[in-house]
Scaffold this motif. Structure first.
Motif, PDB file in Angstrom:
ATOM      1  N   ALA A  45       0.747  -1.176  -0.006  1.00 54.51           N
ATOM      2  CA  ALA A  45      -0.140  -0.020  -0.095  1.00 54.51           C
ATOM      3  C   ALA A  45       0.917   1.147  -0.153  1.00 54.51           C
ATOM      4  N   ARG A  46       2.280   1.154  -0.008  1.00 59.98           N
ATOM      5  CA  ARG A  46       3.069   2.328   0.191  1.00 59.98           C
ATOM      6  C   ARG A  46       3.563   2.580  -1.211  1.00 59.98           C
ATOM      7  N   LEU A  47       3.159   2.025  -2.224  1.00 54.92           N
ATOM      8  CA  LEU A  47       3.551   2.229  -3.702  1.00 54.92           C
ATOM      9  C   LEU A  47       3.057   3.603  -4.084  1.00 54.92           C
ATOM     10  N   GLY A  48       4.116   4.330  -4.588  1.00 53.78           N
ATOM     11  CA  GLY A  48       3.501   5.718  -5.251  1.00 53.78           C
ATOM     12  C   GLY A  48       2.939   5.859  -6.372  1.00 53.78           C
ATOM     13  N   VAL A  49       2.192   6.920  -6.848  1.00 52.94           N
ATOM     14  CA  VAL A  49       1.641   7.004  -7.826  1.00 52.94           C
ATOM     15  C   VAL A  49       2.321   6.755  -9.231  1.00 52.94           C
ATOM     16  N   ALA A  50       3.590   7.200  -9.240  1.00 52.55           N
ATOM     17  CA  ALA A  50       4.585   7.109 -10.520  1.00 52.55           C
ATOM     18  C   ALA A  50       4.761   5.498 -10.531  1.00 52.55           C
ATOM     19  N   THR A  51       4.857   4.881  -9.253  1.00 60.95           N
ATOM     20  CA  THR A  51       5.460   3.465  -9.468  1.00 60.95           C
ATOM     21  C   THR A  51       4.235   2.435  -9.875  1.00 60.95           C
ATOM     22  N   LEU A  52       3.190   2.829  -9.427  1.00 63.23           N
ATOM     23  CA  LEU A  52       1.994   2.425  -9.831  1.00 63.23           C
ATOM     24  C   LEU A  52       1.701   2.554 -10.974  1.00 63.23           C
ATOM     25  N   ALA A  53       1.838   3.565 -11.460  1.00 59.04           N
ATOM     26  CA  ALA A  53       1.700   3.981 -13.113  1.00 59.04           C
ATOM     27  C   ALA A  53       2.420   3.398 -13.917  1.00 59.04           C
ATOM     28  N   SER A  54       3.729   3.202 -13.543  1.00 54.75           N
ATOM     29  CA  SER A  54       4.712   2.387 -14.395  1.00 54.75           C
ATOM     30  C   SER A  54       4.268   0.965 -14.308  1.00 54.75           C
ATOM     31  N   LYS A  55       3.972   0.208 -13.206  1.00 52.04           N
ATOM     32  CA  LYS A  55       3.616  -1.045 -13.319  1.00 52.04           C
ATOM     33  C   LYS A  55       2.192  -1.401 -14.142  1.00 52.04           C
ATOM     34  N   LEU A  56       1.571  -0.399 -14.189  1.00 50.62           N
ATOM     35  CA  LEU A  56       0.231  -0.568 -14.825  1.00 50.62           C
ATOM     36  C   LEU A  56       0.276  -0.314 -16.292  1.00 50.62           C
ATOM     37  N   GLY A  57       1.335   0.464 -16.744  1.00 47.01           N
ATOM     38  CA  GLY A  57       1.427   1.182 -17.879  1.00 47.01           C
ATOM     39  C   GLY A  57       0.493   2.112 -18.512  1.00 47.01           C
ATOM     40  N   VAL A  58       0.313   3.075 -17.240  1.00 54.40           N
ATOM     41  CA  VAL A  58      -0.891   3.998 -17.752  1.00 54.40           C
ATOM     42  C   VAL A  58      -0.055   5.469 -17.058  1.00 54.40           C
ATOM     43  N   ALA A  59      -0.638   6.503 -17.288  1.00 54.88           N
ATOM     44  CA  ALA A  59      -0.260   7.663 -16.874  1.00 54.88           C
ATOM     45  C   ALA A  59      -0.362   7.991 -15.188  1.00 54.88           C
ATOM     46  N   ARG A  60       0.231   8.853 -14.684  1.00 50.17           N
ATOM     47  CA  ARG A  60       0.060   9.086 -13.378  1.00 50.17           C
ATOM     48  C   ARG A  60      -1.237   9.590 -12.856  1.00 50.17           C
ATOM     49  N   GLY A  61      -1.724  10.437 -13.842  1.00 46.04           N
ATOM     50  CA  GLY A  61      -2.965  10.896 -13.608  1.00 46.04           C
ATOM     51  C   GLY A  61      -4.249  10.070 -13.802  1.00 46.04           C
ATOM     52  N   THR A  62      -4.179   9.155 -14.549  1.00 42.64           N
ATOM     53  CA  THR A  62      -4.855   7.940 -14.618  1.00 42.64           C
ATOM     54  C   THR A  62      -4.953   7.449 -13.136  1.00 42.64           C
ATOM     55  N   VAL A  63      -3.905   6.938 -12.613  1.00 39.33           N
ATOM     56  CA  VAL A  63      -3.797   6.498 -11.358  1.00 39.33           C
ATOM     57  C   VAL A  63      -4.420   7.172 -10.385  1.00 39.33           C
ATOM     58  N   THR A  64      -4.136   8.660 -10.246  1.00 37.20           N
ATOM     59  CA  THR A  64      -4.839   9.311  -9.345  1.00 37.20           C
ATOM     60  C   THR A  64      -6.228   9.369  -9.429  1.00 37.20           C
ATOM     61  N   ALA A  65      -6.464   9.423 -10.716  1.00 37.90           N
ATOM     62  CA  ALA A  65      -8.108   9.535 -10.899  1.00 37.90           C
ATOM     63  C   ALA A  65      -8.613   8.200 -10.577  1.00 37.90           C
ATOM     64  N   ARG A  66      -8.156   7.084 -10.646  1.00 39.43           N
ATOM     65  CA  ARG A  66      -8.904   5.789 -10.342  1.00 39.43           C
ATOM     66  C   ARG A  66      -8.856   5.523  -8.913  1.00 39.43           C
ATOM     67  N   LEU A  67      -7.794   6.078  -8.313  1.00 42.78           N
ATOM     68  CA  LEU A  67      -7.560   5.980  -6.730  1.00 42.78           C
ATOM     69  C   LEU A  67      -8.723   6.945  -6.035  1.00 42.78           C
ATOM     70  N   ARG A  68      -8.795   7.992  -6.479  1.00 44.95           N
ATOM     71  CA  ARG A  68      -9.792   8.955  -6.036  1.00 44.95           C
ATOM     72  C   ARG A  68     -11.224   8.526  -6.242  1.00 44.95           C
ATOM     73  N   LYS A  69     -11.696   7.941  -7.514  1.00 38.46           N
ATOM     74  CA  LYS A  69     -12.836   7.124  -7.562  1.00 38.46           C
ATOM     75  C   LYS A  69     -13.068   6.200  -6.744  1.00 38.46           C
ATOM     76  N   LEU A  70     -12.064   5.320  -6.538  1.00 36.08           N
ATOM     77  CA  LEU A  70     -12.126   4.014  -5.757  1.00 36.08           C
ATOM     78  C   LEU A  70     -12.472   4.388  -4.203  1.00 36.08           C
TER      79      LEU A  70
END
Length: 139
Positions: free
Chosen positions: A16-41
């Motif tokens: 749960a400590r993974l940063g947005v940039a790391t999550l985005a890299s692992k998922l192959g998406v933009a950081r904004g996408t990860v941030t938006a998905r986290l906010r939505k969830l």
């Protein structure tokens, strides 16, 4: 929830400590996408918090126990509501088989666990319980 949400949650469950940039890299998406998905969830309360996982033996100040609960008749909702209000019940699971519910209990001492068991046994709608104290966790 779609496949990306599922993968995002799986990554966070693992760390749960993974940063947005790391999550985005692992998922192959933009950081904004990860941030938006986290906010939505979080807004939809799919994700309700982030926590620290401890090895069970590192929390030696508590006794952990599992309680199998057999519900009398059609009173599951009533029993669940009561057990959710029990501070010592740290998890509650709906199961099949011999037990209708499985509760994970945590207490500070054997005497405190005894009081918890007494309170639970007084809940209307419980037919039978069986409690096992966790002695050691292997994994």
């Amino acid at each position: 929830m779609d496949d990306l949400d599922t993968k995002l949650i799986a990554l966070l469950r693992d760390d749960a400590r993974l940063g947005v940039a790391t999550l985005a890299s692992k998922l192959g998406v933009a950081r904004g996408t990860v941030t938006a998905r986290l906010r939505k969830l979080e807004d939809e309360q799919v994700i309700v918090g982030y926590t620290v996982k401890l090895r069970p033996e590192s929390d030696s100040n508590h006794i952990r126990a599992w309680m199998g609960v057999q519900v009398d008749g059609n009173r599951t909702h009533e029993v669940v509501a009561s057990l959710l209000g029990e501070p010592a019940a740290v998890a509650l699971h709906d199961t099949n088989g011999r037990w209708d519910l499985l509760a994970e209990l945590r207490a500070g001492s054997p005497g405190e666990l005894s009081k918890v068991l007494e309170r639970v046994r007084l809940i209307k709608g419980i037919r039978h319980t069986e409690t096992s104290i966790l002695l050691k966790t292997f994994r």
